[in-house]
Design an enzyme around this catalytic site. Structure first.
Site, short mmCIF file in Angstrom:
data_model
loop_
_atom_site.label_atom_id
_atom_site.label_comp_id
_atom_site.label_asym_id
_atom_site.label_seq_id
_atom_site.Cartn_x
_atom_site.Cartn_y
_atom_site.Cartn_z
N GLY A 1 0.84 -1.19 0.00
CA GLY A 1 0.00 0.00 0.00
C GLY A 1 0.87 1.24 0.00
CB CYS B 1 5.36 -4.00 0.21
SG CYS B 1 6.23 -2.44 0.03
CE1 TYR B 2 1.06 0.98 5.73
CE2 TYR B 2 -0.59 -0.77 5.59
CZ TYR B 2 -0.13 0.40 6.17
OH TYR B 2 -0.84 0.99 7.16
CG HIS C 1 5.79 -5.45 -4.69
ND1 HIS C 1 4.51 -5.33 -4.20
CD2 HIS C 1 6.45 -4.34 -4.27
CE1 HIS C 1 4.40 -4.19 -3.54
NE2 HIS C 1 5.56 -3.57 -3.56
CD GLU D 1 2.80 -8.11 -5.60
OE1 GLU D 1 3.60 -8.85 -5.01
OE2 GLU D 1 2.49 -6.99 -5.18
N GLY E 1 -23.73 -4.91 -25.04
CA GLY E 1 -23.32 -5.85 -26.08
C GLY E 1 -21.85 -6.24 -25.94
CG ASP F 1 -16.57 -6.33 -19.36
OD1 ASP F 1 -16.00 -7.35 -19.77
OD2 ASP F 1 -16.02 -5.23 -19.26
CE LYS G 1 -12.81 -6.80 -21.72
NZ LYS G 1 -13.82 -5.86 -21.28
#
Ligand code: XMP
Length: 509
Positions: free
Chosen positions: A51, A78-79, A165, A167, A220, A223, A365
């Site tokens: 964060g 991290c944070y 990190h 990730e 359309g 999503d 997505k």
């Protein structure tokens, strides 16, 4: 499952993504989530995200430290690590040397978290604070030149912390570290699938909605279509979709969509043609943000008027995705500046007093596409490239007129046909044309022309947060340019946009 506590890092969505790539479900919760909620989720592990705050600041986000007493393994990043250290009695101070970017990690004690990882490996750092004293029971497991506590653990209590990190792609062994946490430390099983997600979400929607009605704005796009499909499977005819034609759609799009949607989604859909309203209000407007505001406002009015006709509607469904939430944080007073006021998050018509359902809000997505496939939707809907709400309105730079719309529609139609024919449509995140407000000189036959220029934009991306311009084959670009200039009256020049995001954005406005 894994609970990720969101301390506001820009990388949070990546943590969620990495966990799910391992077929372990994960849910993101805010720091003020109560301990009972966490307990009831029965997570196998908890990840505390990074964060932007400093733990020693007055209003830095904190959570109930009882989270460390649940007997559930915790990984602080991290944070998240600094919060853990602070909460358990250690010290965090402003670092003498801040560390941003690559750093060389030296693993002093691999333990279970660094199992199968060589002793020296690069990692990605992004912090201005450092741990100066660990709580009792913790020991350092890895260091870098500038950060003596780059990783620490209290193995007996299954508490782990990483200052870097894992990730991000820039930490090459990050995925292995996360796998070690998920499978060896937490004992997760890789059993989560979209099928399971669909089943759980459908049952959740049924419980939430009961016998009430739900309204959904259908565009359309993938999503909103997948949202419609999920909710339809959950509550059938209690769902009504509203499709608003704003006059800024692509060539024959409303008609084509009508056919596909009716054929494949046997759903209650109301089509509203409001083109005139939109185009009249946009006459003479050239400022992109003004265009968006006008389009957004009229959309709300039209949508609301239509929705009022539906009796007893209690819920509004939206196809919000996780990146939408992240990119829109600024709209809620977060630290990032507003780039474009584009997302629908928080755009709930207040007067209507509807409750919001956003079943895709933790998905990306690519996951939504897999979900659509799982729900039996046709490729034609699942693989549609994203199309912005303001449509061609923000792809006509300068004033939007029916004539300019007609030019852009023809150009866009040729472009998409050629991109599809060359097999690139699915590989590209988006491909579209932009009509510029300047003219250029050309020669056609023996005649001088003075006509419009269009720019072609084609990008690859995973989630629209970053994007790279597509290296389309020259042959394909040549065919696109030839066809556009020959077939569309009023265009005599085609340019190809070779900018990436950042620093450019995907759309031109
Ligand atoms: P940018 O241009 O900010 O776009 O890089 C990122 C993604 O968002 C889409 N976009 C919009 N979508 N309303 C929308 O619904 C908007 O006003 C809007 N502006 C941009 C864009 O197409 C890309 O996928």
């Amino acid at each position: 499952m894994i609970v990720v506590i969101d301390f506001g890092s820009q990388y949070n969505q990546l943590i969620a993504r990495r966990v799910r790539e391992n077929r372990v479900y994960c849910q993101i919760e805010p720091p003020n989530v109560d301990i009972e909620t966490i307990r009831s989720l029965k997570p196998e592990g908890i990840i505390l995200s990074g964060g932007p705050s400093s733990i020693y600041e007055k209003n830095s986000p904190r959570m109930n430290p009882a989270i460390f007493d649940l007997g559930i393994p915790v990984l602080g990043i991290c944070y998240g690590m600094q919060f853990m250290v602070d909460a358990l009695g250690g010290d965090v101070r402003k670092a003498e040397k801040r560390e941003y970017g690559f750093a060389g990690l030296t693993i002093e004690n691999p333990g279970r978290l660094f199992d199968k990882i060589e002793a020296k490996t690069p990692c990605w750092m992004s912090h201005g604070d450092s741990i100066t004293r660990l709580p009792d029971g913790f020991s350092v497991t890895a260091t870098t030149d500038n950060t003596p506590v780059a990783a620490a653990e209290n193995a007996a209590r299954n508490l782990y912390g990483l200052q870097f990190h894992p990730e991000v792609e820039h930490t090459p062994k990050g995925k292995q570290i996360l796998r070690n946490f998920l499978f060896d430390i937490c004992g997760c099983k890789p059993s989560w699938t979209m099928k399971a997600f669909a089943r759980d979400t459908i049952s959740h929607i049924q419980k939430t909605v009961g016998d009430k009605k739900v309204i959904l704005g259908l565009s359309g796009g993938v999503d909103s279509s997948v949202t419609a499909m999920l909710i339809h499977q959950a509550i059938g005819a209690q769902l009504t979709c509203i499709f608003v034609d704003n006059g800024l759609l692509r060539l024959n799009e409303a008609e084509k969509l009508k056919i596909v949607l009716k054929q494949h989604l046997k759903i209650n859909i109301r089509f509203v043609n409001a083109s005139r309203l939109f185009l009249d209000a946009l006459a003479g407007v050239t400022d992109p943000e003004k265009k968006r505001k006008i389009i957004g406002k009229i959309f709300m009015d039209v949508f609301e008027a239509e929705a009022q006709k539906i009796q007893d509607a209690d819920f509004l469904a939206q196809g919000t995705l996780y990146p939408d939430i992240i990119e829109s944080r600024s709209a809620f007073g977060g630290p990032t500046s507003v780039i474009k006021s584009h997302h629908n998050v928080g755009g709930l018509p207040k007067k209507m007093k509807l409750k919001l359902i956003e079943p895709l809000k933790y998905l990306f997505k690519d996951e939504v596409r897999i979900l659509g496939k799982t729900l039996g939707m046709p490729d034609e809907l699942i693989w549609r490239q994203p199309f912005p709400g303001p449509g061609l309105g923000i792809r006509i730079i300068g004033e939007i007129t029916p004539k300019r719309l007609a030019v852009l529609r023809k150009v866009d139609d040729i472009l998409i046909a050629e991109i599809k024919a060359a097999g690139f449509y699915k590989k590209l995140w988006q491909s579209f044309a932009v009509l510029l407000p300047i003219k250029s000189v050309g020669v056609m036959g023996d005649k001088r022309t003075y006509e419009n220029i269009v720019a072609i934009r084609a990008v690859t991306s995973k989630d629209a947060m970053t994007a790279d311009w597509a290296r389309l084959p020259h042959k394909l670009l040549a065919r696109i340019s030839n066809r556009i200039i020959n077939e569309v009256n009023g265009v005599n020049r085609v340019a190809y946009d070779i900018s990436s995001k950042p620093p450019s954005t995907i759309e031109w406005e």
